[in-house]
Design a protein around this motif. Structure first.
Motif, mmCIF file in Angstrom:
data_model
loop_
_atom_site.group_PDB
_atom_site.id
_atom_site.type_symbol
_atom_site.label_atom_id
_atom_site.label_comp_id
_atom_site.label_asym_id
_atom_site.label_seq_id
_atom_site.Cartn_x
_atom_site.Cartn_y
_atom_site.Cartn_z
ATOM 1 N N LEU A 185 -5.451 -3.360 8.383
ATOM 2 C CA LEU A 185 -5.082 -2.018 7.939
ATOM 3 C C LEU A 185 -5.864 -0.996 8.748
ATOM 4 C CD1 LEU A 185 -5.162 -2.631 4.085
ATOM 5 C CD2 LEU A 185 -3.157 -2.452 5.536
ATOM 6 N N PRO A 186 -5.299 0.184 8.937
ATOM 7 C CA PRO A 186 -6.014 1.239 9.658
ATOM 8 C C PRO A 186 -7.319 1.600 8.930
ATOM 9 C CG PRO A 186 -3.707 1.826 9.342
ATOM 10 C CD PRO A 186 -3.960 0.607 8.520
ATOM 11 N N CYS A 187 -8.343 1.856 9.709
ATOM 12 C CA CYS A 187 -9.653 2.200 9.131
ATOM 13 C C CYS A 187 -9.562 3.387 8.182
ATOM 14 C CB CYS A 187 -10.657 2.492 10.247
ATOM 15 S SG CYS A 187 -11.121 1.040 11.195
ATOM 16 N N ARG A 188 -8.755 4.388 8.519
ATOM 17 C CA ARG A 188 -8.619 5.560 7.646
ATOM 18 C C ARG A 188 -8.077 5.172 6.279
ATOM 19 N NH1 ARG A 188 -5.453 10.255 10.428
ATOM 20 N NH2 ARG A 188 -5.842 11.115 8.363
ATOM 21 N N LEU A 189 -7.158 4.215 6.236
ATOM 22 C CA LEU A 189 -6.597 3.767 4.963
ATOM 23 C C LEU A 189 -7.652 3.024 4.147
ATOM 24 C CD1 LEU A 189 -4.217 3.510 3.052
ATOM 25 C CD2 LEU A 189 -3.481 1.517 4.355
ATOM 26 N N ILE A 190 -8.422 2.196 4.795
ATOM 27 C CA ILE A 190 -9.482 1.463 4.103
ATOM 28 C C ILE A 190 -10.543 2.428 3.580
ATOM 29 C CG2 ILE A 190 -11.353 -0.222 4.391
ATOM 30 C CD1 ILE A 190 -8.523 -1.413 4.156
ATOM 31 N N GLU A 191 -10.864 3.449 4.347
ATOM 32 C CA GLU A 191 -11.840 4.448 3.892
ATOM 33 C C GLU A 191 -11.330 5.152 2.639
ATOM 34 O OE1 GLU A 191 -12.266 6.850 7.378
ATOM 35 O OE2 GLU A 191 -13.628 5.414 8.340
ATOM 36 N N ARG A 192 -10.040 5.493 2.614
ATOM 37 C CA ARG A 192 -9.460 6.142 1.427
ATOM 38 C C ARG A 192 -9.468 5.189 0.234
ATOM 39 N NH1 ARG A 192 -3.881 7.833 3.641
ATOM 40 N NH2 ARG A 192 -3.423 8.029 1.423
ATOM 41 N N ALA A 193 -9.131 3.928 0.483
ATOM 42 C CA ALA A 193 -9.130 2.933 -0.600
ATOM 43 C C ALA A 193 -10.544 2.726 -1.137
ATOM 44 C CB ALA A 193 -8.543 1.614 -0.108
ATOM 45 N N GLN A 194 -11.538 2.708 -0.249
ATOM 46 C CA GLN A 194 -12.925 2.523 -0.675
ATOM 47 C C GLN A 194 -13.394 3.706 -1.513
ATOM 48 O OE1 GLN A 194 -15.203 -0.275 0.012
ATOM 49 N NE2 GLN A 194 -15.917 0.805 -1.798
ATOM 50 N N LYS A 195 -13.042 4.919 -1.072
ATOM 51 C CA LYS A 195 -13.414 6.114 -1.840
ATOM 52 C C LYS A 195 -12.788 6.071 -3.229
ATOM 53 C CE LYS A 195 -13.240 11.121 -1.848
ATOM 54 N NZ LYS A 195 -12.610 12.316 -1.345
ATOM 55 N N TYR A 196 -11.508 5.729 -3.300
ATOM 56 C CA TYR A 196 -10.812 5.632 -4.588
ATOM 57 C C TYR A 196 -11.452 4.549 -5.451
ATOM 58 C CZ TYR A 196 -7.013 5.344 -7.971
ATOM 59 O OH TYR A 196 -6.287 5.351 -9.131
ATOM 60 N N ALA A 197 -11.741 3.409 -4.859
ATOM 61 C CA ALA A 197 -12.369 2.304 -5.601
ATOM 62 C C ALA A 197 -13.713 2.736 -6.172
ATOM 63 C CB ALA A 197 -12.540 1.091 -4.686
ATOM 64 N N ASP A 198 -14.525 3.386 -5.366
ATOM 65 C CA ASP A 198 -15.848 3.848 -5.825
ATOM 66 C C ASP A 198 -15.714 4.837 -6.980
ATOM 67 O OD1 ASP A 198 -16.990 2.279 -3.842
ATOM 68 O OD2 ASP A 198 -17.379 3.969 -2.486
ATOM 69 N N GLU A 199 -14.754 5.748 -6.882
ATOM 70 C CA GLU A 199 -14.565 6.761 -7.918
ATOM 71 C C GLU A 199 -14.034 6.176 -9.224
ATOM 72 O OE1 GLU A 199 -11.960 9.576 -6.028
ATOM 73 O OE2 GLU A 199 -13.584 10.459 -4.834
ATOM 74 N N HIS A 200 -13.360 5.035 -9.143
ATOM 75 C CA HIS A 200 -12.732 4.454 -10.331
ATOM 76 C C HIS A 200 -13.346 3.119 -10.756
ATOM 77 C CE1 HIS A 200 -9.750 7.404 -8.980
ATOM 78 N NE2 HIS A 200 -9.493 7.526 -10.274
ATOM 79 N N GLY A 201 -14.511 2.785 -10.216
ATOM 80 C CA GLY A 201 -15.196 1.560 -10.617
ATOM 81 C C GLY A 201 -14.405 0.300 -10.307
ATOM 82 N N ASN A 202 -13.779 0.275 -9.137
ATOM 83 C CA ASN A 202 -12.956 -0.851 -8.751
ATOM 84 C C ASN A 202 -13.392 -1.337 -7.378
ATOM 85 O OD1 ASN A 202 -10.864 -2.737 -8.734
ATOM 86 N ND2 ASN A 202 -9.280 -1.253 -9.236
ATOM 87 N N SER A 203 -12.814 -2.419 -6.910
ATOM 88 C CA SER A 203 -13.068 -2.913 -5.561
ATOM 89 C C SER A 203 -11.904 -2.496 -4.663
ATOM 90 C CB SER A 203 -13.186 -4.441 -5.564
ATOM 91 O OG SER A 203 -11.939 -5.024 -5.916
ATOM 92 N N VAL A 204 -12.116 -2.541 -3.365
ATOM 93 C CA VAL A 204 -11.037 -2.242 -2.431
ATOM 94 C C VAL A 204 -9.897 -3.229 -2.644
ATOM 95 C CG1 VAL A 204 -10.376 -2.178 0.007
ATOM 96 C CG2 VAL A 204 -12.531 -1.169 -0.711
ATOM 97 N N THR A 205 -10.221 -4.489 -2.837
ATOM 98 C CA THR A 205 -9.192 -5.497 -3.084
ATOM 99 C C THR A 205 -8.371 -5.141 -4.316
ATOM 100 O OG1 THR A 205 -10.528 -7.230 -2.064
ATOM 101 C CG2 THR A 205 -8.774 -7.949 -3.558
ATOM 102 N N GLY A 206 -9.043 -4.729 -5.373
ATOM 103 C CA GLY A 206 -8.346 -4.341 -6.599
ATOM 104 C C GLY A 206 -7.436 -3.145 -6.384
ATOM 105 N N VAL A 207 -7.916 -2.171 -5.634
ATOM 106 C CA VAL A 207 -7.113 -0.974 -5.350
ATOM 107 C C VAL A 207 -5.869 -1.350 -4.549
ATOM 108 C CG1 VAL A 207 -7.074 1.200 -4.030
ATOM 109 C CG2 VAL A 207 -9.031 0.652 -5.495
#
Length: 58
Positions: free
Chosen positions: A21-43
């Protein structure tokens, strides 16, 4: 797109796949995961399930 023969079925509840996946997409997923107490995999799993299931966030 990769496809498996019809006779191939998962023998477990999960199956591992590798996607790039593009790095920008992973960065967005990581930010969302951190904000919602989830993992990138879960997101990613939730997003893919929502997309394929026809759910929207709007």
């Amino acid at each position: 797109m990769l496809s498996k023969p019809e006779s191939s079925k998962c023998s477990d509840d999960t199956e591992q796949i590798v996607i790039n996946l593009p790095c920008r997409l992973i960065e967005r997923a990581q930010k969302y995961a951190d904000e919602h107490g989830n993992s990138v995999t879960g997101v990613i799993i939730e997003a893919l399930d929502a997309l394929l299931g026809g759910r929207t966030t709007r």
